[in-house]
Design a protein around this motif. Structure first.
Motif, mmCIF file in Angstrom:
data_model
loop_
_atom_site.group_PDB
_atom_site.id
_atom_site.type_symbol
_atom_site.label_atom_id
_atom_site.label_comp_id
_atom_site.label_asym_id
_atom_site.label_seq_id
_atom_site.Cartn_x
_atom_site.Cartn_y
_atom_site.Cartn_z
ATOM 1 N N GLY A 272 0.788 -1.238 0.000
ATOM 2 C CA GLY A 272 0.000 0.000 0.000
ATOM 3 C C GLY A 272 0.814 1.278 0.000
ATOM 4 O O GLY A 272 0.258 2.365 0.039
ATOM 5 N N ARG A 273 2.143 1.188 -0.011
ATOM 6 C CA ARG A 273 2.944 2.415 -0.041
ATOM 7 C C ARG A 273 3.894 2.375 -1.224
ATOM 8 O O ARG A 273 4.400 1.324 -1.598
ATOM 9 C CB ARG A 273 3.748 2.560 1.254
ATOM 10 C CG ARG A 273 2.853 2.793 2.439
ATOM 11 C CD ARG A 273 3.644 2.944 3.706
ATOM 12 N NE ARG A 273 4.581 4.070 3.616
ATOM 13 C CZ ARG A 273 5.281 4.497 4.664
ATOM 14 N NH1 ARG A 273 5.161 3.936 5.823
ATOM 15 N NH2 ARG A 273 6.107 5.511 4.518
ATOM 16 N N GLU A 274 4.136 3.559 -1.794
ATOM 17 C CA GLU A 274 4.966 3.578 -2.997
ATOM 18 C C GLU A 274 6.395 4.002 -2.697
ATOM 19 O O GLU A 274 6.637 4.880 -1.865
ATOM 20 C CB GLU A 274 4.336 4.507 -4.039
ATOM 21 C CG GLU A 274 3.023 3.939 -4.532
ATOM 22 C CD GLU A 274 2.453 4.664 -5.733
ATOM 23 O OE1 GLU A 274 3.131 5.541 -6.298
ATOM 24 O OE2 GLU A 274 1.320 4.317 -6.110
ATOM 25 N N PHE A 275 7.316 3.373 -3.399
ATOM 26 C CA PHE A 275 8.742 3.675 -3.257
ATOM 27 C C PHE A 275 9.357 3.753 -4.653
ATOM 28 O O PHE A 275 8.874 3.115 -5.589
ATOM 29 C CB PHE A 275 9.438 2.573 -2.432
ATOM 30 C CG PHE A 275 8.902 2.462 -1.038
ATOM 31 C CD1 PHE A 275 9.482 3.171 0.009
ATOM 32 C CD2 PHE A 275 7.772 1.671 -0.768
ATOM 33 C CE1 PHE A 275 8.961 3.083 1.296
ATOM 34 C CE2 PHE A 275 7.258 1.582 0.512
ATOM 35 C CZ PHE A 275 7.854 2.291 1.549
ATOM 36 N N THR A 276 10.425 4.533 -4.750
ATOM 37 C CA THR A 276 11.041 4.704 -6.070
ATOM 38 C C THR A 276 12.412 4.046 -6.128
ATOM 39 O O THR A 276 13.072 3.848 -5.107
ATOM 40 C CB THR A 276 11.243 6.193 -6.396
ATOM 41 O OG1 THR A 276 11.996 6.770 -5.343
ATOM 42 C CG2 THR A 276 9.931 6.908 -6.554
ATOM 43 N N GLY A 277 12.833 3.746 -7.336
ATOM 44 C CA GLY A 277 14.183 3.225 -7.564
ATOM 45 C C GLY A 277 14.668 3.689 -8.919
ATOM 46 O O GLY A 277 13.860 3.922 -9.823
ATOM 47 N N ARG A 278 15.956 3.853 -9.031
ATOM 48 C CA ARG A 278 16.498 4.301 -10.329
ATOM 49 C C ARG A 278 17.849 3.639 -10.520
ATOM 50 O O ARG A 278 18.623 3.495 -9.578
ATOM 51 C CB ARG A 278 16.655 5.814 -10.302
ATOM 52 C CG ARG A 278 17.269 6.357 -11.585
ATOM 53 C CD ARG A 278 17.306 7.840 -11.603
ATOM 54 N NE ARG A 278 15.966 8.384 -11.416
ATOM 55 C CZ ARG A 278 15.720 9.605 -10.965
ATOM 56 N NH1 ARG A 278 16.716 10.387 -10.651
ATOM 57 N NH2 ARG A 278 14.494 10.031 -10.828
ATOM 58 N N SER A 279 18.121 3.204 -11.742
ATOM 59 C CA SER A 279 19.425 2.613 -12.015
ATOM 60 C C SER A 279 19.771 2.751 -13.493
ATOM 61 O O SER A 279 18.883 2.929 -14.327
ATOM 62 C CB SER A 279 19.406 1.124 -11.621
ATOM 63 O OG SER A 279 20.704 0.598 -11.768
ATOM 64 N N THR A 280 21.039 2.665 -13.792
ATOM 65 C CA THR A 280 21.461 2.724 -15.199
ATOM 66 C C THR A 280 22.342 1.519 -15.512
ATOM 67 O O THR A 280 23.062 1.017 -14.645
ATOM 68 C CB THR A 280 22.283 3.993 -15.502
ATOM 69 O OG1 THR A 280 23.289 4.095 -14.521
ATOM 70 C CG2 THR A 280 21.445 5.234 -15.515
ATOM 71 N N SER A 281 22.245 1.073 -16.762
ATOM 72 C CA SER A 281 23.089 -0.036 -17.207
ATOM 73 C C SER A 281 23.026 -0.085 -18.732
ATOM 74 O O SER A 281 22.087 0.447 -19.340
ATOM 75 C CB SER A 281 22.564 -1.354 -16.624
ATOM 76 O OG SER A 281 23.172 -2.446 -17.281
ATOM 77 N N HIS A 282 24.003 -0.746 -19.330
ATOM 78 C CA HIS A 282 23.904 -0.974 -20.782
ATOM 79 C C HIS A 282 22.801 -1.973 -21.083
ATOM 80 O O HIS A 282 22.281 -2.031 -22.184
ATOM 81 C CB HIS A 282 25.246 -1.492 -21.332
ATOM 82 C CG HIS A 282 26.234 -0.387 -21.512
ATOM 83 N ND1 HIS A 282 26.131 0.539 -22.518
ATOM 84 C CD2 HIS A 282 27.324 -0.042 -20.792
ATOM 85 C CE1 HIS A 282 27.124 1.413 -22.412
ATOM 86 N NE2 HIS A 282 27.854 1.082 -21.377
#
Ligand code: KIV
Ligand code: ZN
Length: 529
Positions: free
Chosen positions: A471-481
């Motif tokens: 019920g709760r939102e969380f963010t994530g971010r990542s970079t890769s080829h």
């Protein structure tokens, strides 16, 4: 008792004449189908003499669209009328719409004809059109600037020759409302034989008066209104159909008419026209603009959240728009902010809201709009510095165009290595499922976006994810080829934040002794607390 106002759509004729708005046959047909769904009463499909393409489009529309009257435009001469009839004759209910200028300005500088010559030409042209079709509309072009007594004579000539509709155009958008209203009242009162002849408005927006003048024409006695979707048309455009229809609907208490337009198709019609022509409407365009139901000022947001009627005179659903939008920016207040947090799954306490509000207004000063990702970042501030609970050691995916994908994931936590596999429709989904199985708290994706950094196919993929855990939102971010790896890492980041936060919530519930039953409690306090 209100009377019906017939909606005459001329998007495909007067609208198409506007710069950048020309359409090919397929596009016109798609628009015509949408106008049919919208429920227009008369559809002016084109000006067949203008080009072979226009003629073909009118023919195709006449052959396919059966419910509304299909009209074709013609100047008051034989060739135009022949072409118009040839194009429209297969329609279930065809109409020829012929026009001739009647103002002294047009007579002197454009047509080089006398008033007598024009009167004769009107009689001839309307009679000729009637020899083919029993539904004939006549427009004295530039009626708004035509000498009133002469206009009455022209209208009389047209009615005597068999016109069934008299359209009085304000061709150059020059009239003021009382003048335009009076013109209808005069024609109605002074032209003999008006019984059974419908009066019609046709207004242009050069002074921004097109819709107001249309409503004035209705008050003067018009029962047909000519208009276009998004108000496209010559120069500043024609009166906008959606604005007229909604004015009639919302102010039915003061207007003597109703329409049979399916208002919930208005937004779709506007959007289709934008897609077809590539000409977008301005954000603050009435009824169909992006901001038409968006509220940013704090006082307005608070009012709308309490009861929409405070600041909305119609619902977005009535015109087919998904929902009112609360745009969070520096003018927003605490009420809107806490409502959005609730929607994102965060029940903030008063001090938490105060702190979030302070950071939010600071952010609002720096950037125009504050997005969900920013809000989540605000309440989860500090997460970026947390040691990752689970780290990705290895991941592998197998996918094929013919079937499902499999992902195998190896995660490490406190020196212990866990691995698991999962199968799903796509490789990202499979990786997320495998992570869920190890972490033990399944998430669902609320938003997933990929963009490439750097040129060509060797650019790096940057994946941003918003995922909901319990019920709760969380963010994530990542970079890769590797896009799938970037997605897996971004998802794991969100899962780590969720795990940390939910563990903290469980611990504080345990410390205060409050009853707190959820999967996280079971997971972090297997024996209960
Ligand atoms: O604006 C105008 O006068 C017209 C006529 C052809 C009706 O578009
Ligand atoms: Zn026009």
């Amino acid at each position: 008792m209100p009377e019906k106002a017939f909606i005459f759509d001329t998007t495909l004729r007067d609208g198409e004449q506007s710069p950048g708005c020309s359409m090919n046959l397929e596009e016109k047909l798609a628009m015509a189908r949408q106008l049919d769904r919208l429920g227009v009463d008369i559809l002016e499909a084109g000006f067949p003499i203008a080009s072979e393409g226009d003629s073909e489009a009118v023919k195709a529309i006449a052959a396919e669209i059966r419910r509304p009257i299909v009209a074709a435009l013609a100047r008051a001469n034989q060739l135009d009328i022949d072409r118009a009839w040839a194009a429209v004759k297969e329609a279930e209910r065809p109409r020829i719409h012929t026009f001739l200028a009647t103002s002294d300005i047009h007579l002197q500088y454009k047509l080089h004809k006398t008033r007598e010559e024009i009167l004769k030409q009107i009689s001839w042209a309307v009679g000729y059109a009637r020899s083919f079709c029993d539904n004939v509309e006549f427009s004295p072009e530039d009626a708004g600037r035509t000498d009133r007594s002469y206009l009455i004579e022209c209208c009389h000539a047209a009615v005597e020759a068999g016109a069934t509709v008299l359209n009085l155009p304000d061709t150059v958008g020059y009239c003021m409302e009382p003048e335009y209203e009076q013109m209808f009242a005069d024609v109605k009162a002074r032209v003999p034989g008006m019984d059974g002849v419908m009066l019609s408005t046709h207004t242009h927006d050069d002074l921004g008066m097109a819709v107001a003048n249309t409503l004035a024409g209705i008050r003067g006695g018009a029962r047909q209104v000519e208009c276009t979707i998004n108000g496209i048309g010559e120069r500043a455009g024609n009166a906008a159909l959606e604005e007229i229809v909604m004015a009639i609907y919302v102010r039915r208490d003061v207007l003597p008419v109703f329409t049979e337009i399916h208002t919930e198709e208005l937004f779709a019609s506007s959007q289709l026209l934008t897609r077809v022509t590539g000409v977008a409407v301005q954000r603050n365009k009435a009824i169909v603009g992006r901001n038409a139901f968006a509220h940013e000022a704090g006082i307005h947001q608070d009012g709308v959240l309490k009861k929409a009627i405070n600041y909305e005179i119609m619902t977005p659903q009535t015109v087919g728009m998904p929902a009112s939008e609360i745009v969070l920016g520096k003018h927003s207040g605490r009420h809107a902010l806490s409502k959005r947090y609730e929607e994102l799954g965060y029940q903030l306490t008063k001090p938490e809201l105060e702190r979030a509000y302070e950071l939010f207004t600071r952010l609002g000063d720096q950037k125009k709009n504050v997005y969900d990702e920013d809000l989540i970042g605000i309440v989860n501030e500090g997460f970026e510095h947390l040691p990752e609970m689970f780290t990705l050691k290895l991941f592998q995916t197998v996918s094929s165009s013919a079937g499902r994908s499999t992902a195998t994931v190896e995660l490490e936590k406190d020196g212990e290595v866990f691995h698991d596999s999962a199968t799903a429709e796509g490789p990202c989904d499979a990786a997320f499922c495998a992570i869920d199985r190890i972490v033990g708290v399944p998430g669902t994706i609320a938003d997933f976006s990929v963009h490439t950094v750097g040129p060509g196919t060797d650019g790096v993929a940057e994946v941003s994810i918003r995922a909901r855990f319990q019920g709760r939102e969380f963010t994530g971010r990542s970079t890769s080829h590797n896009v799938v790896e970037a997605a897996a890492r971004a998802y794991l980041q969100a899962a780590n934040k969720a795990t940390y936060e939910l563990k903290r919530a469980a611990e504080s519930a345990a410390a205060t002794g409050s009853v707190h039953s959820n999967e996280m409690v079971d997971r972090f306090f297997p024996g209960g607390y």
